[in-house]
Design a protein around this motif. Structure first.
Motif, mmCIF file in Angstrom:
data_model
loop_
_atom_site.group_PDB
_atom_site.id
_atom_site.type_symbol
_atom_site.label_atom_id
_atom_site.label_comp_id
_atom_site.label_asym_id
_atom_site.label_seq_id
_atom_site.Cartn_x
_atom_site.Cartn_y
_atom_site.Cartn_z
ATOM 1 N N THR A 126 64.877 9.415 -23.651
ATOM 2 C CA THR A 126 65.012 8.350 -22.668
ATOM 3 C C THR A 126 64.558 7.022 -23.264
ATOM 4 O OG1 THR A 126 64.564 9.930 -20.886
ATOM 5 C CG2 THR A 126 64.408 7.595 -20.343
ATOM 6 N N LEU A 127 65.425 6.031 -23.181
ATOM 7 C CA LEU A 127 65.090 4.664 -23.586
ATOM 8 C C LEU A 127 64.915 3.833 -22.322
ATOM 9 C CD1 LEU A 127 67.639 4.048 -26.507
ATOM 10 C CD2 LEU A 127 65.234 4.650 -26.688
ATOM 11 N N THR A 128 63.773 3.170 -22.212
ATOM 12 C CA THR A 128 63.458 2.401 -21.011
ATOM 13 C C THR A 128 63.016 1.000 -21.413
ATOM 14 O OG1 THR A 128 62.705 4.433 -19.936
ATOM 15 C CG2 THR A 128 62.105 2.363 -18.886
ATOM 16 N N ALA A 129 63.446 0.019 -20.649
ATOM 17 C CA ALA A 129 63.015 -1.364 -20.870
ATOM 18 C C ALA A 129 62.715 -2.000 -19.526
ATOM 19 C CB ALA A 129 64.088 -2.166 -21.606
ATOM 20 N N CYS A 130 61.638 -2.783 -19.472
ATOM 21 C CA CYS A 130 61.286 -3.479 -18.238
ATOM 22 C C CYS A 130 60.351 -4.633 -18.571
ATOM 23 C CB CYS A 130 60.638 -2.531 -17.217
ATOM 24 S SG CYS A 130 59.035 -1.888 -17.756
ATOM 25 N N GLY B 123 54.728 -8.282 -16.339
ATOM 26 C CA GLY B 123 53.929 -9.494 -16.480
ATOM 27 C C GLY B 123 54.472 -10.366 -17.586
ATOM 28 N N ALA B 124 53.618 -10.676 -18.550
ATOM 29 C CA ALA B 124 54.016 -11.557 -19.644
ATOM 30 C C ALA B 124 54.581 -10.776 -20.824
ATOM 31 C CB ALA B 124 52.811 -12.382 -20.098
ATOM 32 N N GLU B 125 54.848 -9.490 -20.660
ATOM 33 C CA GLU B 125 55.338 -8.684 -21.765
ATOM 34 C C GLU B 125 56.617 -7.962 -21.389
ATOM 35 O OE1 GLU B 125 51.478 -7.460 -24.394
ATOM 36 O OE2 GLU B 125 52.089 -6.086 -22.800
ATOM 37 N N VAL B 126 57.311 -7.504 -22.410
ATOM 38 C CA VAL B 126 58.468 -6.631 -22.235
ATOM 39 C C VAL B 126 58.086 -5.270 -22.806
ATOM 40 C CG1 VAL B 126 60.863 -6.196 -22.852
ATOM 41 C CG2 VAL B 126 60.101 -8.523 -22.383
ATOM 42 N N MET B 127 58.249 -4.241 -21.991
ATOM 43 C CA MET B 127 57.889 -2.884 -22.395
ATOM 44 C C MET B 127 59.167 -2.118 -22.744
ATOM 45 S SD MET B 127 54.595 -3.153 -21.583
ATOM 46 C CE MET B 127 53.858 -1.552 -21.324
ATOM 47 N N VAL B 128 59.243 -1.624 -23.977
ATOM 48 C CA VAL B 128 60.361 -0.796 -24.417
ATOM 49 C C VAL B 128 59.775 0.543 -24.846
ATOM 50 C CG1 VAL B 128 62.276 -0.545 -26.026
ATOM 51 C CG2 VAL B 128 61.644 -2.817 -25.201
ATOM 52 N N LEU C 13 56.547 -9.050 -34.606
ATOM 53 C CA LEU C 13 56.962 -9.652 -33.335
ATOM 54 C C LEU C 13 55.768 -9.885 -32.411
ATOM 55 C CD1 LEU C 13 60.135 -7.472 -32.635
ATOM 56 C CD2 LEU C 13 60.093 -9.863 -33.337
ATOM 57 N N ARG C 14 54.558 -9.757 -32.972
ATOM 58 C CA ARG C 14 53.310 -9.894 -32.210
ATOM 59 C C ARG C 14 53.241 -8.851 -31.096
ATOM 60 N NH1 ARG C 14 52.306 -14.011 -29.396
ATOM 61 N NH2 ARG C 14 54.355 -14.953 -29.223
ATOM 62 N N GLY C 15 53.776 -7.667 -31.367
ATOM 63 C CA GLY C 15 53.729 -6.591 -30.394
ATOM 64 C C GLY C 15 52.812 -5.468 -30.841
ATOM 65 N N LYS C 16 52.710 -4.447 -29.994
ATOM 66 C CA LYS C 16 51.853 -3.295 -30.277
ATOM 67 C C LYS C 16 52.573 -2.017 -29.850
ATOM 68 C CE LYS C 16 47.444 -5.725 -29.817
ATOM 69 N NZ LYS C 16 48.047 -7.057 -29.758
ATOM 70 N N ILE C 17 52.126 -0.895 -30.405
ATOM 71 C CA ILE C 17 52.715 0.407 -30.088
ATOM 72 C C ILE C 17 51.645 1.305 -29.496
ATOM 73 C CG2 ILE C 17 53.985 2.385 -30.965
ATOM 74 C CD1 ILE C 17 54.940 0.755 -33.257
ATOM 75 N N ASP C 18 51.921 1.873 -28.344
ATOM 76 C CA ASP C 18 51.050 2.864 -27.718
ATOM 77 C C ASP C 18 51.746 4.220 -27.751
ATOM 78 O OD1 ASP C 18 49.165 0.938 -27.140
ATOM 79 O OD2 ASP C 18 50.002 0.504 -25.161
ATOM 80 N N THR D 42 56.666 13.431 -25.883
ATOM 81 C CA THR D 42 55.949 12.276 -26.418
ATOM 82 C C THR D 42 56.601 11.004 -25.912
ATOM 83 O OG1 THR D 42 55.421 13.513 -28.428
ATOM 84 C CG2 THR D 42 55.174 11.122 -28.535
ATOM 85 N N ARG D 43 55.764 10.001 -25.694
ATOM 86 C CA ARG D 43 56.259 8.700 -25.237
ATOM 87 C C ARG D 43 55.631 7.606 -26.095
ATOM 88 N NH1 ARG D 43 58.343 6.957 -20.284
ATOM 89 N NH2 ARG D 43 58.137 4.727 -19.876
ATOM 90 N N LEU D 44 56.468 6.823 -26.764
ATOM 91 C CA LEU D 44 56.014 5.666 -27.529
ATOM 92 C C LEU D 44 56.437 4.407 -26.786
ATOM 93 C CD1 LEU D 44 57.030 7.955 -29.844
ATOM 94 C CD2 LEU D 44 56.009 6.213 -31.305
ATOM 95 N N THR D 45 55.488 3.527 -26.547
ATOM 96 C CA THR D 45 55.756 2.307 -25.792
ATOM 97 C C THR D 45 55.516 1.098 -26.683
ATOM 98 O OG1 THR D 45 55.085 3.371 -23.724
ATOM 99 C CG2 THR D 45 55.175 0.968 -23.747
ATOM 100 N N LEU D 46 56.542 0.283 -26.837
ATOM 101 C CA LEU D 46 56.432 -0.967 -27.585
ATOM 102 C C LEU D 46 56.100 -2.082 -26.594
ATOM 103 C CD1 LEU D 46 59.626 -0.633 -29.824
ATOM 104 C CD2 LEU D 46 57.398 0.446 -30.104
ATOM 105 N N ARG D 47 54.968 -2.729 -26.790
ATOM 106 C CA ARG D 47 54.556 -3.837 -25.919
ATOM 107 C C ARG D 47 54.845 -5.136 -26.668
ATOM 108 N NH1 ARG D 47 49.406 -4.351 -24.798
ATOM 109 N NH2 ARG D 47 48.510 -3.037 -26.419
ATOM 110 N N LEU D 48 55.893 -5.808 -26.223
ATOM 111 C CA LEU D 48 56.335 -7.021 -26.901
ATOM 112 C C LEU D 48 55.996 -8.239 -26.043
ATOM 113 C CD1 LEU D 48 59.842 -5.690 -27.923
ATOM 114 C CD2 LEU D 48 57.859 -5.920 -29.405
#
Length: 706
Positions: free
Chosen positions: A457-461, A464-469, A539-544, A553-559
C-alpha cells in the motif's frame, strides 16, 4: 531558452501515451472484460502510430501498426485479452519507447521476437514477423488523401443514462475541437420541465460543424466508447460557391420538408421566423442551422491555412509546455518579491501617508496571489508518481513467483514537481525491498493463514506542515533478533545492547547493512537503504519504521514543505524572532504569571479540559533576558498530537521565504531553515515535528511519574 522542436514535442506526448497504455494494460490484466480499457489501449496505440509517421519516426509507426492491429481484433471480440497477450503488449510498449528514444535503431532482434510472439497469440496468418514499409505506405496514403479539408455535419444524442455511467459529453466535444475548426450548438428541445428533470439524465443533443483535414474515421474514433448507446450521424457538407442558404441547410439536414420552405418563401417573410412561428422547426434547430451557415461561410476563407490543418485562428492553445528551469527562475523571483514586499509593508506601517499604505496593501495582495499561482504551477498530484510503480510490482511479482496487489491512497496529494522526481528512486528501493524481503511466497502466506496474494500500500497525505508518504506491506515483518545480531557482528552496537524498536530498525539504513541470507538480483548486498536515507535527508525529510512480526512493515517518509514560500507566524523569544509554519498553528493563548508559576515542574496547559504539554522556548534557547509579563503559548499540532510553545510575543503573520541552513547546522533538529525579514534581519524557522516530539517526551515522563 529556445522553444521545443517538433520531435521533442512528439517524444513528450508519446511518453504520456505510453504511460496511459501501460496503465490500461495493467488494469486489463485484472478486468479483461472491460471494454473501456481495451478502447483506451487501442486509442493510445493508434495515436502513437499516426504521430510517429507524421514526425518521421517510421520504425515506431511500422512496429506499432502490428500491435494496434492485434488490439483492433481484441476490440472486435475476435481475440481474448489473455495474460499472454498483455505480457507481449507490455514488452511491445517497452520496445516502442526504445525506438522513440533511439530513432536510429531501425531493426532490432527484440522487435522481431515480440512480433513473432504476437502473431502466435493472435493467430493472424497475415501478420508479418518483422516491421516492413507497408504500414508506413498506408499511413502516407491516408495522409495524402486527407490533405484537402472537409466540412462535416455531426449530430449526436447520448443515451439518457450516459452521464450516470461516467460519460462526459464535454470531453467528446473537446476531442472534436481538437480535430479542426468546430462550431458547436446544443439543442435543448427535449429538456423536460424543472420539476420533472432528473439531474443524472442526459437530455441535450448536440450539432457540430467541423472543418478538418482528418479522415472520417478520426471522427468516429471520438465516439468509439459510446457508439453502442447513442444516436450519431456524420455527413459531409457540400458547399456551393456562395454558401448554402438557410432553407437549403434545413432541408439537407432533414429538419424541415421542402414544401414548408417553399411556402415560407412564397409568403415573403423572413424564412427562419416563419418556420419557427409555424412550428415546422424549433428555435434550437434554427439556431443550429444558422451556426452551420456561418461556419461554412467562414470556412470558405481559410484557404491554404485550412488545407494544412489549421484550426480556428481565434482559439488559443489550451496548454503549453514550459521547461522546469523557467519555473525555478520564476519561483526565485517571486521569493525575492515577497521579501521586498515585506520591507515595503514595514515602511508603510511607520508612515503616516495613507496613499503609501494603500499601495503597500495592494502590492501585498498581488504578491500573495502571484505566490499561490506560481506554487500551483509547480505542483502535480503524487498519483503521477504512484502510477509508475504498478509495472514495477507487476514485473517483480512474475519474476519472484509471488502474487502481489498494489493499493494506492491519496493520489490527489500534491507535491512540488522537483520533490516528486527526487522521490522516484528512493521509493523504488523501498518497494523492491518490500517485495523481496517482506512479502512471503503464496505457499508461505497460506501456511501463515494469510491470503495467497500479498498487498503493498502506497499512501500520501498532508499532515500539518509536512507531507507523509508511506509504504506498507502485509508480509512477515522485520526480524528484530536477526537485525540486532547482524548489527553486533558489524560492530554497529555493543553486544547485548538494549534498543527500542525505532532505534534498532534505523540500523538497516547503515551502509553495507543487510540481513539477506543470500545475494539475489534484487537485493542482499547492503546497498540501497543508505542511499534512500541520504536522498530523503537531502529533501530535509525523515524516515520512520514500524513493524509487527507476522503482520507487516510500514515505512513513513516525513517530508517538510519544500516550497520556497510558506505562510508563517512570526513570534519573539527574548530579542530573537522566529517563524512557525502557519498551517501547523491551531491557536494562541495567554500564559498568565500565575498559571506559569503553577505549571513549574509539570509543563502542562489545560486547554478546554485537555492537558497539552508545552515547551518554554526561553529555556530551550537559553535566553538570558527577563521574560515579558504576559507570555503567549502557541498551540501547534503534528501527526494528531499537540504541544504548546511559550513565547514572549506573537508578532503576526509573515510570508516566509525558506532559506536552507548550511551543512554546519545540519544536525540542529530544532530549526527547519531560515528566512529574511523585511528589515533584513534573519529569523529561524522552527521545526514543528521535532518540537512536538520533544513535547511528547515531557508528557511521557509526566505520565510515568504519576
Amino acid at each position: 531558452m529556445s522553444a521545443l522542436d517538433p520531435s521533442e514535442i512528439f517524444r513528450q506526448e508519446a511518453q504520456e501515451l505510453l504511460e496511459q497504455l501501460e496503465q490500461a494494460l495493467l488494469d486489463l490484466e485484472h478486468t479483461p472484460d472491460d471494454a473501456d480499457l481495451i478502447n483506451s489501449a487501442f486509442r493510445a496505440l493508434h495515436t502513437v502510430k499516426g504521430s510517429g509517421a507524421m514526425f518521421g519516426y517510421d520504425a515506431v509507426a511500422a512496429f506499432t501498426h502490428h500491435v494496434e492491429t492485434a488490439f483492433d481484433l481484441v476490440r472486435k471480440g475476435s481475440v481474448e485479452p489473455s495474460r499472454a497477450l498483455i505480457a507481449v503488449a507490455l514488452a511491445a510498449k517497452d520496445h516502442m519507447r526504445l525506438l522513440i528514444e533511439t530513432p536510429d535503431l531501425a531493426e532490432a532482434a527484440d522487435g522481431v521476437a515480440i512480433l513473432q510472439t504476437l502473431k502466435q497469440i493472435v493467430g493472424d496468418p497475415s501478420a508479418p514477423t518483422a516491421p516492413d514499409d507497408a504500414a508506413l505506405q498506408d499511413t502516407a496514403d491516408a495522409d495524402a488523401a486527407a490533405e484537402i479539408p472537409t466540412t462535416w455535419r455531426i449530430r449526436f444524442r447520448l443515451g439518457r443514462e450516459a452521464m450516470a455511467m461516467g460519460t462526459n459529453p464535454l470531453l467528446l466535444l473537446d476531442e472534436l475541437r481538437g480535430l479542426g475548426m468546430a462550431t458547436v450548438v446544443a439543442r435543448a428541445e427535449s429538456v423536460p420541465p424543472l420539476e420533472e428533470l432528473a439531474p443524472t439524465d442526459c437530455h441535450l443533443a448536440w450539432d457540430v460543424v467541423l472543418t478538418t483535414s482528418r479522415p472520417r474515421t478520426a471522427i468516429e474514433e471520438v465516439f468509439m466508447c459510446v457508439i453502442d448507446d447513442m444516436e450519431l450521424s456524420i455527413d459531409a457538407i457540400t458547399m456551393t460557391g456562395e454558401g448554402n442558404r438557410i432553407g437549403e441547410i434545413l432541408v439537407d439536414r432533414g429538419d424541415v420538408a421542402q414544401h414548408a420552405v417553399d411556402a415560407a418563401v412564397a409568403a415573403q417573410m423572413p424564412l427562419g421566423t416563419l418556420l419557427v412561428k409555424s412550428g415546422d422547426v424549433s428555435p434550437d434547430t434554427l439556431a443550429s442551422a444558422l451556426a452551420e451557415q456561418q461556419h461554412v461561410r467562414a470556412g470558405a476563407g481559410l484557404g491554404a491555412g485550412a488545407a494544412s490543418g489549421a484550426k480556428a485562428p481565434a482559439k488559443g492553445a489550451d496548454s503549453i509546455r514550459v521547461p522546469a528551469e523557467r519555473l525555478d527562475e520564476l519561483m526565485d523571483r517571486v521569493g525575492e518579491l515577497v521579501i521586498v514586499q515585506s520591507r515595503l509593508s514595514q515602511v508603510a506601517a511607520s508612515s503616516n501617508d495613507v496613499e503609501v499604505k494603500a499601495i503597500a496593501e495592494e502590492i501585498e495582495r498581488l504578491a500573495h496571489e502571484l505566490r499561490d499561482t506560481t506554487m500551483g504551477v509547480r505542483t502535480v498530484p503524487i498519483g503521477s508518481l504512484f502510477g509508475r510503480f504498478r509495472r514495477l510490482v507487476h514485473d517483480l511479482a512474475h519474476e519472484l513467483g509471488k502474487r502481489i496487489e498494489l493499493v494506492t491512497v491519496g493520489e490527489e496529494t500534491e507535491l512540488d514537481k522537483t520533490v516528486i522526481e527526487r522521490l522516484n528512486d528512493p521509493l523504488i528501493h523501498l518497494i523492491r525491498n518490500a517485495i523481496d524481503h517482506g512479502l512471503e511466497t503464496p505457499e508461505g502466506r497460506k501456511s501463515a493463514g494469510k491470503p495467497a496474494a500479498g498487498c503493498i500500500t502506497l499512501t500520501a497525505c498532508h499532515a500539518g506542515a509536512e507531507v507523509m508518504v508511506s509504504i506498507s506491506d502485509d508480509g512477515r515483518g522485520l526480524d528484530r533478533a536477526r537485525i540486532q545480531a547482524r548489527a553486533e557482528d558489524q560492530d554497529l552496537i555493543p553486544a547485548g545492547a538494549k534498543l527500542s524498536d525505532a532505534e534498532l530498525f534505523q540500523l538497516i539504513f547503515q551502509p553495507g547493512f543487510s540481513t539477506a541470507k543470500e545475494v539475489t538480483s534484487l537485493s542482499g548486498r547492503g546497498v540501497g537503504m543508505d542511499v534512500v536515507k541520504r536522498a530523503i535527508e537531502g529533501l530535509r525529510g525523515k524516515i520512520d519504521i514500524a513493524s509487527t512480526p507476522g503482520e507487516g512493515t510500514r515505512l513513513t517518509l516525513r517530508l517538510p514543505l519544500t516550497l520556497a514560500i510558506i505562510d508563517g507566524l512570526l513570534v519573539r523569544v527574548g530579542t530573537g524572532r522566529y517563524a512557525l509554519p502557519l498551517s501547523a498553528v491551531e491557536e494562541c493563548v495567554e500564559l498568565s504569571p500565575e498559571e506559569d508559576a503553577r505549571s513549574r515542574g509539570r509543563s502542562f496547559l489545560n486547554i478546554r479540559g485537555d492537558l497539552v504539554p508545552f515547551l518554554r522556548l526561553r529555556e530551550l534557547f537559553q535566553v538570558s533576558e527577563p521574560p515579558d509579563r504576559y507570555q503567549k503559548a502557541v498551540i501547534v499540532s503534528f501527526g494528531g498530537r499537540r504541544v504548546g510553545l511559550v513565547v514572549d510575543q506573537v508578532i503576526g503573520n509573515h510570508q516566509t521565504v525558506i532559506k536552507s541552513l548550511s551543512k554546519l547546522h545540519a544536525d540542529v533538529e530544532t530549526f527547519a531553515g531560515a528566512t529574511i525579514l523585511g528589515d533584513g534581519a534573519v529569523a529561524l524557522i522552527l521545526d514543528i515535528a521535532n518540537l512536538v516530539k520533544l513535547g511528547m517526551a515531557y508528557e511521557g515522563r509526566f505520565k510515568a511519574a504519576s
